[in-house]
Design an enzyme around this catalytic site. Structure first.
Site, PDB file in Angstrom:
ATOM      1  N   LYS A 167      -4.463   7.500 -21.444  1.00 38.66           N
ATOM      2  CA  LYS A 167      -4.771   9.052 -21.000  1.00 38.66           C
ATOM      3  C   LYS A 167      -4.250   9.258 -19.470  1.00 38.66           C
ATOM      4  O   LYS A 167      -4.029  10.380 -19.371  1.00 38.66           O
ATOM      5  CB  LYS A 167      -6.187   9.333 -21.541  1.00 38.66           C
ATOM      6  CG  LYS A 167      -7.222   8.940 -20.518  1.00 38.66           C
ATOM      7  CD  LYS A 167      -8.415   9.571 -20.779  1.00 38.66           C
ATOM      8  CE  LYS A 167      -9.583   8.689 -21.354  1.00 38.66           C
ATOM      9  NZ  LYS A 167      -9.977   7.740 -20.516  1.00 38.66           N
ATOM     10  N   LYS A 218       0.017  -0.208 -23.586  1.00 35.94           N
ATOM     11  CA  LYS A 218      -0.768   0.377 -24.358  1.00 35.94           C
ATOM     12  C   LYS A 218      -0.969   1.965 -24.093  1.00 35.94           C
ATOM     13  O   LYS A 218      -0.261   2.506 -23.006  1.00 35.94           O
ATOM     14  CB  LYS A 218      -2.404  -0.066 -24.083  1.00 35.94           C
ATOM     15  CG  LYS A 218      -3.019   0.554 -22.691  1.00 35.94           C
ATOM     16  CD  LYS A 218      -4.394   0.357 -22.773  1.00 35.94           C
ATOM     17  CE  LYS A 218      -5.001   1.040 -21.659  1.00 35.94           C
ATOM     18  NZ  LYS A 218      -6.411   1.285 -21.703  1.00 35.94           N
ATOM     19  N   LYS A 242      -4.504  -1.186 -12.092  1.00 38.92           N
ATOM     20  CA  LYS A 242      -4.783   0.141 -11.301  1.00 38.92           C
ATOM     21  C   LYS A 242      -4.705   0.059  -9.860  1.00 38.92           C
ATOM     22  O   LYS A 242      -4.494   0.865  -9.076  1.00 38.92           O
ATOM     23  CB  LYS A 242      -6.248   0.386 -11.695  1.00 38.92           C
ATOM     24  CG  LYS A 242      -6.563   0.913 -13.176  1.00 38.92           C
ATOM     25  CD  LYS A 242      -7.418   1.915 -13.195  1.00 38.92           C
ATOM     26  CE  LYS A 242      -7.367   2.573 -14.869  1.00 38.92           C
ATOM     27  NZ  LYS A 242      -8.234   3.293 -15.263  1.00 38.92           N
TER      28      LYS A 242
HETATM   29  P1  ATP Z   1      -7.320   5.422 -18.267  1.00 31.83           P
HETATM   30  O1  ATP Z   1      -5.951   5.544 -18.689  1.00 31.83           O
HETATM   31  O2  ATP Z   1      -7.943   6.576 -17.469  1.00 31.83           O
HETATM   32  O3  ATP Z   1      -7.675   4.281 -17.623  1.00 31.83           O
HETATM   33  P2  ATP Z   1      -7.978   4.873 -21.009  1.00 31.83           P
HETATM   34  O4  ATP Z   1      -7.192   5.579 -21.856  1.00 31.83           O
HETATM   35  O5  ATP Z   1      -7.453   3.361 -20.878  1.00 31.83           O
HETATM   36  O6  ATP Z   1      -7.956   5.300 -19.650  1.00 31.83           O
HETATM   37  P3  ATP Z   1     -10.936   4.535 -21.272  1.00 31.83           P
HETATM   38  O7  ATP Z   1     -11.672   5.488 -20.848  1.00 31.83           O
HETATM   39  O8  ATP Z   1     -10.838   3.534 -20.167  1.00 31.83           O
HETATM   40  O9  ATP Z   1      -9.345   4.965 -21.822  1.00 31.83           O
HETATM   41  O10 ATP Z   1     -11.427   3.732 -22.679  1.00 31.83           O
HETATM   42  C1  ATP Z   1     -12.179   4.298 -23.587  1.00 31.83           C
HETATM   43  C2  ATP Z   1     -12.261   3.391 -24.692  1.00 31.83           C
HETATM   44  O11 ATP Z   1     -10.929   3.657 -25.602  1.00 31.83           O
HETATM   45  C3  ATP Z   1     -12.217   1.809 -24.623  1.00 31.83           C
HETATM   46  O12 ATP Z   1     -13.008   1.469 -25.440  1.00 31.83           O
HETATM   47  C4  ATP Z   1     -10.805   1.336 -24.810  1.00 31.83           C
HETATM   48  O13 ATP Z   1     -10.979   0.113 -24.962  1.00 31.83           O
HETATM   49  C5  ATP Z   1     -10.363   2.363 -25.872  1.00 31.83           C
HETATM   50  N1  ATP Z   1      -8.819   2.438 -25.307  1.00 31.83           N
HETATM   51  C6  ATP Z   1      -8.373   2.772 -24.588  1.00 31.83           C
HETATM   52  N2  ATP Z   1      -6.808   2.783 -24.832  1.00 31.83           N
HETATM   53  C7  ATP Z   1      -6.623   2.102 -25.966  1.00 31.83           C
HETATM   54  C8  ATP Z   1      -5.504   2.436 -26.891  1.00 31.83           C
HETATM   55  N3  ATP Z   1      -4.357   2.452 -26.501  1.00 31.83           N
HETATM   56  N4  ATP Z   1      -5.709   1.673 -28.087  1.00 31.83           N
HETATM   57  C9  ATP Z   1      -6.899   1.431 -28.672  1.00 31.83           C
HETATM   58  N5  ATP Z   1      -8.111   1.622 -28.122  1.00 31.83           N
HETATM   59  C10 ATP Z   1      -8.045   2.131 -26.709  1.00 31.83           C
END
Ligand code: ATP
Ligand code: LTN
Length: 335
Positions: A200, A197, A115
């Site tokens: 969002k 990965k 980040k």
């Molecule tokens: P950002 O992109 O805003 O950092 P993010 O999509 O990584 O956000 P978070 O809010 O940080 O999402 O994560 C929420 C939950 O979803 C956490 O438990 C995280 O481990 C899970 N998670 C995030 N991305 C994935 C993915 N690609 N596959 C499976 N689990 C995920």
């Protein structure tokens, strides 16, 4: 809340509409835990502001996320579903835990490295100290288990180290939490770059499926998903990351094993496979999307849930916070 049941805590950032990755890797699993455990599911708005957010958008995303938790099947009467900023104990405990966290530990966190590269114009102290706040979220409720995707494992290990360190210094105070990571679906990959990965906050909208995407959009995104020059549907994450990712999504959505999926698509090209995956996702998300639309019409109901659950969470958080304040030597207010 029942005293005998184990405690589960988890959270998601309201940093956008959540993706299929968030849903399959975390939220979907949460719904299976609500009867067996005392569960708290937080909307971690304080974590979200470690990256610049538009206030109006953050407000909307936070309410939407709460509705998505409910739409996915979390019963707000059984689970404590609440906004992190409504419980000041999170910030208060985080400060104390900052004093039990080393710079070197935070420097090693891959999420911070990623980040701070992505937001190089705003590498703020909050972004750096993020894992200590996450440790506070978890430790505040004497949590036993934390259901998350694989990407959060490193943060969870740090939360455990902080708990152990505090306990060693001040005597038994915190329960040391365990991660709870599902075997399939814990890391859903980007549809455009299956070595990354699904996230969002990805700028490429084709890379991720939002759980509120309409059926046509979902089909289009899966049709465009990056695969390989081969034509065989075989699970091999190393050599066929794109196809293996689609298989993982199909497996979590349908409950089928990789073996069964390979058999189903034997002799067929990627075209029909991709379409089938898209259809399975559309069906998986349909009930959730319907429920979400319904909830969005009932502002008063959502307001009531927000208020009631904030009160419950505050009550639960106060117990651990007072204990910790006493242990570190803060003077209590005499009654
Ligand atoms: P950002 O992109 O805003 O950092 P993010 O999509 O990584 O956000 P978070 O809010 O940080 O999402 O994560 C929420 C939950 O979803 C956490 O438990 C995280 O481990 C899970 N998670 C995030 N991305 C994935 C993915 N690609 N596959 C499976 N689990 C995920
Ligand atoms: N760091 C997590 C969100 C998060 C969390 C938590 C998850 C904040 N506090 C406590 C589990 C438990 C993330 O970025 N996905």
């Amino acid at each position: 809340m029942s005293e005998q049941k184990k405690v589960i805590f988890s959270g998601m950032q309201p940093s956008g509409v959540i993706t299929l990755g968030n849903y399959l890797g975390a939220l979907k699993n949460w719904t299976n835990l609500q009867d067996e455990y005392n569960c708290l599911y937080c909307i971690v708005d304080m974590h979200a502001i470690t990256v610049r957010q538009d206030p109006a958008v953050l407000r909307k995303n936070s309410r939407d996320l709460l509705m998505l938790y409910i739409a996915a099947g979390l019963d707000p009467e059984k689970n404590v579903i609440y906004m992190q900023s409504h419980v000041s104990g999170h910030a208060e405990l985080a400060w104390i835990l900052n004093c039990f966290t080393y710079m070197g530990e935070l420097n090693r966190m891959t999420q911070f490295k990623d980040k701070s590269q992505k937001h190089s114009d705003n590498v703020n102290v909050g972004l750096f100290a993020y894992p200590a706040l996450m440790a506070a979220d978890i430790l505040l409720y004497q949590t036993d288990l934390v259901p998350v995707g694989v990407d959060q494992k490193q943060h969870l290990e740090l939360a455990r180290d902080i708990a152990i360190r505090f306990n060693n210094t001040h005597g038994d105070t915190f329960k040391v939490p365990e991660p709870y990571i599902s075997k399939v679906g814990a890391k859903i990959m980007s549809l455009q770059d299956p070595t990354k990965k699904m996230s969002k906050s990805d700028e490429d909208t084709n890379a991720s499926v939002s759980i509120l995407d309409d059926p046509d959009t979902i089909v289009r995104k899966f049709k465009r998903a990056v695969t390989d020059s081969d034509t065989v549907v075989r699970f091999d994450p190393e050599n066929k990351p794109g196809v293996s990712n689609l298989m993982t999504i199909y497996s979590v959505a349908t409950g089928m094993t990789m073996q069964q999926i390979e058999t189903e698509f034997e002799g067929q090209g990627y075209g029909s496979f991709k379409l089938k995956v898209a259809e399975a996702v559309v069906e998986e998300l349909r009930p959730l999307q319907d429920k979400f639309k319904q909830l969005a019409k009932d502002k008063t109901y959502i307001d009531t849930i927000i208020k009631k659950n904030a009160e419950t969470a505050n009550y639960l958080a106060a117990k651990t916070l007072r204990k910790v304040q006493k242990k570190v030597g803060f003077v209590p207010i005499s009654r």
